[in-house]
Motif scaffolding. Structure first.
Motif, mmCIF file in Angstrom:
data_model
loop_
_atom_site.group_PDB
_atom_site.id
_atom_site.type_symbol
_atom_site.label_atom_id
_atom_site.label_comp_id
_atom_site.label_asym_id
_atom_site.label_seq_id
_atom_site.Cartn_x
_atom_site.Cartn_y
_atom_site.Cartn_z
ATOM 1 N N VAL A 178 0.840 -1.197 0.000
ATOM 2 C CA VAL A 178 0.000 0.000 0.000
ATOM 3 C C VAL A 178 0.874 1.246 0.000
ATOM 4 O O VAL A 178 0.652 2.196 -0.760
ATOM 5 C CB VAL A 178 -0.932 -0.004 1.235
ATOM 6 C CG1 VAL A 178 -1.632 1.339 1.377
ATOM 7 C CG2 VAL A 178 -1.952 -1.112 1.120
ATOM 8 N N THR A 204 0.025 -6.513 -3.880
ATOM 9 C CA THR A 204 -0.820 -5.507 -3.243
ATOM 10 C C THR A 204 -0.681 -4.161 -3.955
ATOM 11 O O THR A 204 -1.673 -3.466 -4.202
ATOM 12 C CB THR A 204 -0.424 -5.341 -1.767
ATOM 13 O OG1 THR A 204 -0.448 -6.607 -1.144
ATOM 14 C CG2 THR A 204 -1.372 -4.398 -1.054
ATOM 15 N N VAL A 246 -3.783 -2.214 -5.491
ATOM 16 C CA VAL A 246 -4.153 -0.882 -5.020
ATOM 17 C C VAL A 246 -4.132 0.117 -6.171
ATOM 18 O O VAL A 246 -5.041 0.938 -6.321
ATOM 19 C CB VAL A 246 -3.212 -0.435 -3.878
ATOM 20 C CG1 VAL A 246 -3.390 1.042 -3.580
ATOM 21 C CG2 VAL A 246 -3.479 -1.257 -2.625
ATOM 22 N N ILE A 275 -7.094 2.771 -7.191
ATOM 23 C CA ILE A 275 -6.878 4.059 -6.541
ATOM 24 C C ILE A 275 -7.306 5.240 -7.416
ATOM 25 O O ILE A 275 -7.572 6.325 -6.916
ATOM 26 C CB ILE A 275 -5.389 4.183 -6.135
ATOM 27 C CG1 ILE A 275 -5.250 5.114 -4.936
ATOM 28 C CG2 ILE A 275 -4.531 4.626 -7.291
ATOM 29 C CD1 ILE A 275 -3.887 5.034 -4.309
ATOM 30 N N VAL A 287 -7.893 4.927 2.695
ATOM 31 C CA VAL A 287 -7.058 3.780 2.307
ATOM 32 C C VAL A 287 -7.630 2.481 2.859
ATOM 33 O O VAL A 287 -7.792 1.492 2.132
ATOM 34 C CB VAL A 287 -5.604 3.992 2.794
ATOM 35 C CG1 VAL A 287 -4.813 2.711 2.649
ATOM 36 C CG2 VAL A 287 -4.950 5.108 2.003
ATOM 37 N N VAL A 321 -9.986 1.929 -0.401
ATOM 38 C CA VAL A 321 -9.005 1.328 -1.310
ATOM 39 C C VAL A 321 -8.789 -0.152 -0.993
ATOM 40 O O VAL A 321 -8.916 -1.015 -1.857
ATOM 41 C CB VAL A 321 -7.670 2.098 -1.240
ATOM 42 C CG1 VAL A 321 -6.622 1.418 -2.102
ATOM 43 C CG2 VAL A 321 -7.870 3.537 -1.696
ATOM 44 N N LEU A 322 -8.474 -0.446 0.272
ATOM 45 C CA LEU A 322 -8.192 -1.842 0.622
ATOM 46 C C LEU A 322 -9.428 -2.710 0.462
ATOM 47 O O LEU A 322 -9.337 -3.860 0.051
ATOM 48 C CB LEU A 322 -7.660 -1.934 2.048
ATOM 49 C CG LEU A 322 -6.151 -1.751 2.187
ATOM 50 C CD1 LEU A 322 -5.722 -1.982 3.618
ATOM 51 C CD2 LEU A 322 -5.403 -2.681 1.254
ATOM 52 N N ALA A 351 -9.577 -3.549 -3.042
ATOM 53 C CA ALA A 351 -8.454 -4.356 -3.510
ATOM 54 C C ALA A 351 -8.475 -5.747 -2.891
ATOM 55 O O ALA A 351 -7.759 -6.639 -3.342
ATOM 56 C CB ALA A 351 -7.137 -3.653 -3.183
#
Lengths: 340, 279
Positions: free
Chosen positions: A123, A226, A230, A234, A253, A257-258, A261
């Motif tokens: 990340v 990752t 991401v 993003i 995030v 985002v996570l 993802a």
């Protein structure tokens, strides 16, 4: 049927077929072995006795055609009979059972360490894309992926134990201590359960180096995977909108985002598992870690075929089951997969 | 190669240049081993376990053999075998994958199920079982590793052939009267060479790692041949004599790292999602 259930059922059917295929591969390999199992089993004196050899072959089904022998082999497997180790003449399953907990403990701790470090680094690299931190992490990840695990194990043991003496030299526990009363077979968990703090400290100290060595290889894969996952989410508008309405960067995030993802990051879990098991085969022996990896190494060195095949079979089964679980979880976190 | 020189070189990063240099140096070392090595990799005329010194830069091993010479000669084994492994896997996998993607139907189904099956084993574990079954030796180790490597190529080439087979320019060509084989050779093949080259480069580092891993397990190169993996394996037996394991391992590490860097740069070029290409 509900799509969710049908999804799991279809995966389960594929799993069963795959397991059958795996047993077929190990059967073919063991059936192709040159040499005469009857003579090997009967020993030098009885092995010369034609009558005894014939009787042994008949009793073990070796006079039958191959497809029939495969069925016998499957039947034995279902009853947990993986054959006997040539080295010790004890059943392979029994030997595996004594070594499995040590490897499980090592594999789980490595995946935890590699997962936490890898996701964080990945990340971070994605958020600092193309800047110095990203480049440095790229070098570090590729470095970890390029290092032969067995060599890293040797070097880390030399430095950590021989030279500076911060870590124990191998094994799972200080020989002066008694293993904690067995519940799970994982020394750290058992020590926690029985509140045996001395054993817990010792078990953790012994776990540290092999865990780090196995994680070093896997962390690079996880970090790079990752980073890609991401980067793919993003630039979406809803991420920008989340930033625009003033949400804290950490909230965006972790929460946005996570979350997005996560499905593709789950897939790396199967790879991580394979990486750790592969590493265990190469590394456990060096740390005198009494797991199936060290067992596989010893079996390979002594060409103990039933044991090698047993380890291969066991690892493959665990591996496909892990991938099955990952697949199902993937369907849980990403609804699109269930319907496709 | 045009696309490579146009897109990689102008924005090549210093790290990629260093990696290419490292590979070139190792290739030279392999080629010029008899000239570069200070001694015979098999001769046992040194004192066993001499620490690195002016006479023996990398020290001597348990039989008094010069470790530097053995590391240098090890390049002659690891590099060509890794290349052979990758070429064989790419050829076998590529051909089977192209056939599957081209013929479709039952051939495709069976082949892809075989691939799934081989993917079900973690690589080195299956290779270990196969190599042990065939009997230890470097040839059998390469065969075992080809067996686990070709499915990756087959799956990717199959995917490419399937998607290219549906491309409009291929259909157009067919409508103009070209035979299926012509279309496959003229329109499809040139478009899968690039990706296969990238995949193969990415794979070279892994091939060196796998080969040395099998040798470390005693299933690859046999004594007294100088091979990096088996040298590290000996190093684990003489733990306090660190130079036995350090230098051959360092050789594996630098070669694999260099290949991985080049492969990584190539992947960036070919994969628009993660690429750093501007614009």
């Amino acid at each position: 049927m509900k799509p969710g259930i049908r999804f799991v059922a279809r995966r389960l059917a594929a799993l069963v077929l795959l397991l059958l295929g795996i047993t077929f591969v190990t059967f073919v390999l063991t059936a192709l072995v040159p040499g005469d199992p009857a003579r090997a089993a009967l020993g030098p004196i009885q092995g010369e006795n034609e009558e005894a050899v014939r009787a042994w072959n008949e009793r073990n089904g070796l006079d039958k055609p191959l497809p029939y022998r495969y069925l016998i082999y499957l039947g034995n497997l279902i009853q947990g009979d993986l054959g006997n180790s040539q080295a010790s003449n004890t059943p392979v399953l029994e030997e595996l059972a004594t070594y499995i907990p040590a490897t499980v403990e090592l594999a789980v701790s490595s995946i935890l360490v590699a997962g936490l470090a890898g996701v964080t680094l990945g990340v971070f690299a994605a958020l600092h894309r193309d800047r110095l931190a990203d480049q440095v992490l790229r070098v570090v990840s590729l470095g970890g992926m390029s290092m032969p695990a067995f060599w890293l194990a040797l070097i880390s043991l030399y430095l950590g134990f021989f030279l500076i003496g911060w870590f124990p030299g191998g094994g799972r526990l200080d020989p002066a201590l008694n293993p904690p009363s067995q519940v799970t077979g994982l020394y750290t968990v058992d020590a926690l359960l029985s509140a045996d703090w001395a054993a817990l400290g010792s078990a953790l100290a012994h776990l540290a180096l092999p865990t780090l060595v196995l994680a070093a290889h896997t962390v690079g894969y996880i970090a790079r995977y990752t980073r890609t996952a991401v980067l793919e989410v993003i630039h979406n508008d809803y991420i920008r909108a989340a930033y625009a309405k003033g949400l804290h960067a950490r909230t965006v995030v972790v929460g946005y985002v996570l979350r997005a993802a996560l499905p593709s990051m789950l897939q790396i879990l199967g790879f991580a598992f394979a990486g750790v098991l592969t590493g265990a085969v190469l590394v456990e022996k060096i740390f005198t870690w009494p797991g199936i990896g060290g067992y596989a190494y010893t079996s390979a060195i002594t060409l103990d075929l039933p044991s090698i095949a047993g380890v291969g079979l066991f690892i493959a089964i665990v591996y496909v089951v892990v991938n099955f679980v990952v697949d199902v979880l993937y369907g849980v976190v990403d609804p699109r997969i269930r319907i496709a | 190669m045009n696309i490579l020189s146009r897109r990689v070189l102008p924005r090549s990063k210093p790290l990629t240049v260093i990696a290419v240099t490292v590979i070139a140096i190792w290739l030279l070392v392999a080629l010029l081993a008899p000239v570069l090595a200070p001694g015979d990799p098999l001769s046992q005329d040194g004192t066993p376990f001499t620490a690195p010194s002016g006479a023996h830069w990398f020290g001597t091993d348990e039989l008094g053999r010069d470790v530097l010479s053995r590391v240098i000669y090890g390049a002659r084994l690891s590099l060509p075998l890794a290349l052979l492994l990758v070429v064989l896997s790419a050829l076998i996998g590529g051909t089977l994958g192209a056939l599957a993607g081209f013929l479709r139907g039952p051939v495709d189904g069976v082949l892809m199920r075989i691939c799934d099956l081989l993917f079900a084993f973690p690589g080195i574990v299956l290779a270990m079982v196969v190599a042990a079954t065939l009997g230890p030796g470097i040839t059998n180790a390469v065969l075992a590793l080809v067996l686990i490597s070709w499915p990756w190529y087959a799956r990717i080439v199959r995917g490419l052939v399937v998607s290219l087979g549906e491309a409009e320019y291929v259909t157009a060509r067919r409508l103009l009267g070209a035979s299926t084989w012509r279309a496959l050779l003229d329109d499809v093949l040139p478009n899968i060479v690039g990706p296969i080259l990238v995949l193969a480069t990415l794979d070279l580092g892994g091939a060196v790692l796998l080969l040395s891993g099998l040798s470390f397990l005693g299933l690859g190169a046999q004594a007294p041949v100088a091979e990096w993996g088996s040298m590290v394996s000996h190093g684990t037996e003489y733990f306090q004599h660190w130079w036995l394991g350090l230098f051959p391992g360092l050789a594996i590490f630098t070669v694999v790292l260099a290949f991985n860097f080049v492969g990584d740069a190539l992947r960036d070029v070919f994969d628009p999602h993660t690429g750093r290409a501007h614009g």
